[in-house]
Design an enzyme around this catalytic site. Structure first.
Site, PDB file in Angstrom:
ATOM      1  N   ARG A  22      77.913  56.091   0.634  1.00 50.73           N
ATOM      2  CA  ARG A  22      77.916  55.119  -0.461  1.00 50.73           C
ATOM      3  C   ARG A  22      78.868  55.562  -1.562  1.00 50.73           C
ATOM      4  O   ARG A  22      78.915  56.743  -1.905  1.00 50.73           O
ATOM      5  CB  ARG A  22      76.503  55.000  -1.037  1.00 50.73           C
ATOM      6  CG  ARG A  22      75.705  53.864  -0.455  1.00 50.73           C
ATOM      7  CD  ARG A  22      74.250  53.953  -0.807  1.00 50.73           C
ATOM      8  NE  ARG A  22      73.997  54.096  -2.244  1.00 50.73           N
ATOM      9  CZ  ARG A  22      72.780  54.209  -2.760  1.00 50.73           C
ATOM     10  NH1 ARG A  22      71.726  54.176  -1.983  1.00 50.73           N
ATOM     11  NH2 ARG A  22      72.626  54.342  -4.063  1.00 50.73           N
TER      12      ARG A  22
ATOM     13  N   ARG B 272      74.143  59.213 -12.609  1.00 52.25           N
ATOM     14  CA  ARG B 272      72.874  58.604 -12.193  1.00 52.25           C
ATOM     15  C   ARG B 272      71.697  59.508 -12.534  1.00 52.25           C
ATOM     16  O   ARG B 272      70.629  59.027 -12.885  1.00 52.25           O
ATOM     17  CB  ARG B 272      72.914  58.297 -10.688  1.00 52.25           C
ATOM     18  CG  ARG B 272      73.832  57.101 -10.379  1.00 52.25           C
ATOM     19  CD  ARG B 272      74.250  57.069  -8.937  1.00 52.25           C
ATOM     20  NE  ARG B 272      73.117  56.859  -8.037  1.00 52.25           N
ATOM     21  CZ  ARG B 272      73.085  57.273  -6.774  1.00 52.25           C
ATOM     22  NH1 ARG B 272      74.126  57.901  -6.261  1.00 52.25           N
ATOM     23  NH2 ARG B 272      72.053  57.019  -6.034  1.00 52.25           N
TER      24      ARG B 272
ATOM     25  N   ARG C 137      73.970  62.346   2.335  1.00 58.46           N
ATOM     26  CA  ARG C 137      73.334  61.083   2.724  1.00 58.46           C
ATOM     27  C   ARG C 137      74.351  60.152   3.382  1.00 58.46           C
ATOM     28  O   ARG C 137      75.465  59.994   2.923  1.00 58.46           O
ATOM     29  CB  ARG C 137      72.741  60.383   1.492  1.00 58.46           C
ATOM     30  CG  ARG C 137      72.254  58.976   1.813  1.00 58.46           C
ATOM     31  CD  ARG C 137      71.226  58.474   0.835  1.00 58.46           C
ATOM     32  NE  ARG C 137      71.758  58.165  -0.485  1.00 58.46           N
ATOM     33  CZ  ARG C 137      70.996  57.697  -1.485  1.00 58.46           C
ATOM     34  NH1 ARG C 137      69.700  57.503  -1.313  1.00 58.46           N
ATOM     35  NH2 ARG C 137      71.543  57.449  -2.654  1.00 58.46           N
TER      36      ARG C 137
ATOM     37  N   LYS D 223      62.867  58.382  -1.740  1.00 61.88           N
ATOM     38  CA  LYS D 223      62.131  57.113  -1.848  1.00 61.88           C
ATOM     39  C   LYS D 223      62.394  56.203  -0.651  1.00 61.88           C
ATOM     40  O   LYS D 223      61.468  55.699  -0.025  1.00 61.88           O
ATOM     41  CB  LYS D 223      62.512  56.370  -3.149  1.00 61.88           C
ATOM     42  CG  LYS D 223      62.256  57.159  -4.421  1.00 61.88           C
ATOM     43  CD  LYS D 223      62.662  56.378  -5.655  1.00 61.88           C
ATOM     44  CE  LYS D 223      64.137  56.044  -5.752  1.00 61.88           C
ATOM     45  NZ  LYS D 223      65.026  57.226  -5.886  1.00 61.88           N
TER      46      LYS D 223
ATOM     47  N   ARG E  50      62.676  50.706 -13.047  1.00 62.82           N
ATOM     48  CA  ARG E  50      63.470  51.864 -13.461  1.00 62.82           C
ATOM     49  C   ARG E  50      63.547  51.981 -14.981  1.00 62.82           C
ATOM     50  O   ARG E  50      64.152  52.922 -15.479  1.00 62.82           O
ATOM     51  CB  ARG E  50      64.899  51.693 -12.927  1.00 62.82           C
ATOM     52  CG  ARG E  50      65.207  52.484 -11.661  1.00 62.82           C
ATOM     53  CD  ARG E  50      66.635  52.133 -11.281  1.00 62.82           C
ATOM     54  NE  ARG E  50      67.325  53.112 -10.496  1.00 62.82           N
ATOM     55  CZ  ARG E  50      67.373  53.113  -9.166  1.00 62.82           C
ATOM     56  NH1 ARG E  50      66.699  52.236  -8.470  1.00 62.82           N
ATOM     57  NH2 ARG E  50      68.105  54.012  -8.542  1.00 62.82           N
TER      58      ARG E  50
HETATM   59  P1  ADP Z   1      68.922  55.593  -5.086  1.00 58.60           P
HETATM   60  O1  ADP Z   1      68.195  55.209  -3.810  1.00 58.60           O
HETATM   61  O2  ADP Z   1      69.916  56.648  -4.835  1.00 58.60           O
HETATM   62  O3  ADP Z   1      67.998  55.929  -6.205  1.00 58.60           O
HETATM   63  P2  ADP Z   1      69.396  52.766  -5.375  1.00 58.60           P
HETATM   64  O4  ADP Z   1      69.903  52.279  -4.088  1.00 58.60           O
HETATM   65  O5  ADP Z   1      67.967  52.562  -5.692  1.00 58.60           O
HETATM   66  O6  ADP Z   1      69.758  54.311  -5.515  1.00 58.60           O
HETATM   67  O7  ADP Z   1      70.234  52.138  -6.561  1.00 58.60           O
HETATM   68  C1  ADP Z   1      71.641  52.109  -6.558  1.00 58.60           C
HETATM   69  C2  ADP Z   1      72.141  51.450  -7.833  1.00 58.60           C
HETATM   70  O8  ADP Z   1      71.650  50.079  -7.890  1.00 58.60           O
HETATM   71  C3  ADP Z   1      71.637  52.070  -9.133  1.00 58.60           C
HETATM   72  O9  ADP Z   1      72.440  53.162  -9.557  1.00 58.60           O
HETATM   73  C4  ADP Z   1      71.713  50.893 -10.099  1.00 58.60           C
HETATM   74  O10 ADP Z   1      73.045  50.650 -10.516  1.00 58.60           O
HETATM   75  C5  ADP Z   1      71.296  49.725  -9.207  1.00 58.60           C
HETATM   76  N1  ADP Z   1      69.835  49.495  -9.268  1.00 58.60           N
HETATM   77  C6  ADP Z   1      68.951  49.606  -8.238  1.00 58.60           C
HETATM   78  N2  ADP Z   1      67.709  49.330  -8.649  1.00 58.60           N
HETATM   79  C7  ADP Z   1      67.792  49.024  -9.968  1.00 58.60           C
HETATM   80  C8  ADP Z   1      66.841  48.669 -10.971  1.00 58.60           C
HETATM   81  N3  ADP Z   1      65.532  48.576 -10.695  1.00 58.60           N
HETATM   82  N4  ADP Z   1      67.299  48.433 -12.224  1.00 58.60           N
HETATM   83  C9  ADP Z   1      68.599  48.520 -12.516  1.00 58.60           C
HETATM   84  N5  ADP Z   1      69.541  48.874 -11.632  1.00 58.60           N
HETATM   85  C10 ADP Z   1      69.149  49.122 -10.370  1.00 58.60           C
HETATM   86  P1  ADP Z   2      66.293  57.898  -2.559  1.00 57.36           P
HETATM   87  O1  ADP Z   2      65.977  56.577  -1.931  1.00 57.36           O
HETATM   88  O2  ADP Z   2      65.165  58.426  -3.407  1.00 57.36           O
HETATM   89  O3  ADP Z   2      67.580  57.896  -3.300  1.00 57.36           O
HETATM   90  P2  ADP Z   2      66.709  58.823   0.194  1.00 57.36           P
HETATM   91  O4  ADP Z   2      65.437  58.510   0.883  1.00 57.36           O
HETATM   92  O5  ADP Z   2      67.872  57.974   0.467  1.00 57.36           O
HETATM   93  O6  ADP Z   2      66.450  58.976  -1.405  1.00 57.36           O
HETATM   94  O7  ADP Z   2      67.041  60.358   0.534  1.00 57.36           O
HETATM   95  C1  ADP Z   2      68.241  60.962   0.042  1.00 57.36           C
HETATM   96  C2  ADP Z   2      68.852  61.823   1.157  1.00 57.36           C
HETATM   97  O8  ADP Z   2      68.021  62.956   1.401  1.00 57.36           O
HETATM   98  C3  ADP Z   2      68.963  61.102   2.491  1.00 57.36           C
HETATM   99  O9  ADP Z   2      70.130  61.562   3.114  1.00 57.36           O
HETATM  100  C4  ADP Z   2      67.714  61.552   3.256  1.00 57.36           C
HETATM  101  O10 ADP Z   2      67.948  61.582   4.662  1.00 57.36           O
HETATM  102  C5  ADP Z   2      67.492  62.948   2.721  1.00 57.36           C
HETATM  103  N1  ADP Z   2      66.076  63.312   2.561  1.00 57.36           N
HETATM  104  C6  ADP Z   2      65.032  62.505   2.231  1.00 57.36           C
HETATM  105  N2  ADP Z   2      63.876  63.190   2.151  1.00 57.36           N
HETATM  106  C7  ADP Z   2      64.196  64.491   2.442  1.00 57.36           C
HETATM  107  C8  ADP Z   2      63.429  65.722   2.536  1.00 57.36           C
HETATM  108  N3  ADP Z   2      62.107  65.739   2.301  1.00 57.36           N
HETATM  109  N4  ADP Z   2      64.096  66.840   2.855  1.00 57.36           N
HETATM  110  C9  ADP Z   2      65.435  66.834   3.079  1.00 57.36           C
HETATM  111  N5  ADP Z   2      66.206  65.721   3.010  1.00 57.36           N
HETATM  112  C10 ADP Z   2      65.600  64.563   2.690  1.00 57.36           C
END
Ligand code: ADP
Ligand code: ADP
Ligand code: ZN
Length: 216
Positions: free
Chosen positions: A160, A171, A127, A13, A88
């Protein structure tokens, strides 16, 4: 163009949101980034959020809904926005729809990235995140130009805390229980666009663009 990016942790994302910012010149609204900034600043909200984030649980709906509501009213969202990591839960989706209605806006597409669990674990383990500008990289799949350094802003990259294996498993469960129902929610609203997120970063970027163009 008002977009939502849906998908489990590690689906891509944030990565695709950064491209959408470039391709469509609309801002990325990442609740994860905003919450991490609040934690870093040590605001009361940040202190409250930190515990939930550390365990991999969600931050309470009212907290995130409040942040997003405020953000959506800023001027740069007039031409569109990319919600990354929000909503979410179903109550968050309901609150969003109410807010947008008040602002006389709607959602054009909810893009759901599908990626299997094994790949997610591999992506999160590798990541690396920029604590300053929020950019994300991957040791293997998307390395920065210089090892350990953010290509965009020069800051030192970090792993992270919640990308450590034990929290990752939590998660994933939280996603399956609380967020997955939103796929049906947006399918029923007629705006769900499913994109196979198992392909390379560039291929996914192209697939999203094509899906958005064929839709409009
Ligand atoms: P990822 O990109 O790996 O999905 P995020 O950076 O979006 O993770 O989120 C990290 C943490 O921040 C989540 O595990 C949650 O604790 C909190 N968080 C982020 N967005 C939301 C949301 N929309 N509602 C509740 N908690 C959230
Ligand atoms: P999210 O925001 O959904 O948690 P991220 O965009 O942070 O996910 O991506 C998670 C990890 O995977 C990052 O290290 C990113 O560089 C890598 N990544 C993202 N898209 C791809 C893909 N299509 N193929 C391989 N690795 C990816
Ligand atoms: Zn950076």
């Amino acid at each position: 163009m008002n977009l939502i990016l849906l998908g489990p942790p590690g689906a891509g994302k944030g990565t695709q949101a950064q491209y959408l910012v470039e391709d469509y010149a609309i801002p990325q609204i990442s609740t994860g980034d905003m919450l991490r900034a609040a934690v870093k600043e040590g605001t009361p909200m940040g202190l409250k959020a930190k515990e939930c984030m550390d365990s991999g649980a969600l931050v309470p709906d009212d907290v995130v809904v409040g942040i997003v509501r405020e953000r959506l009213q800023q001027g740069d969202c007039a031409k569109g926005f990319i919600l990354d990591g929000f909503p979410r839960t179903v109550p968050q989706a309901d609150a969003l729809s109410e807010t947008l209605q008040q602002l006389d806006k709607g959602i054009d597409a909810a893009i759901a990235l599908t990626v299997d669990t094994e790949a997610l674990v591999d992506r999160l383990a590798g990541r690396r995140t920029c604590p300053v500008c929020g950019a994300t990289y991957h040791l293997k799949y998307d390395p920065p130009r210089e090892e350990g350094i953010c290509t965009k802003c020069g800051a030192k990259l970090v792993l992270r805390d919640d990308d450590k294996e034990e929290t990752v498993r939590n998660r994933m469960q939280v996603y399956a229980q609380q967020t997955q129902p939103l796929l049906d929610y947006y399918a029923q609203a007629g705006v769900l666009v499913e994109v196979d997120g198992m392909r390379s970063i560039d291929e996914v970027r192209t697939a999203i663009k094509e899906a958005l163009e064929s839709q409009s």
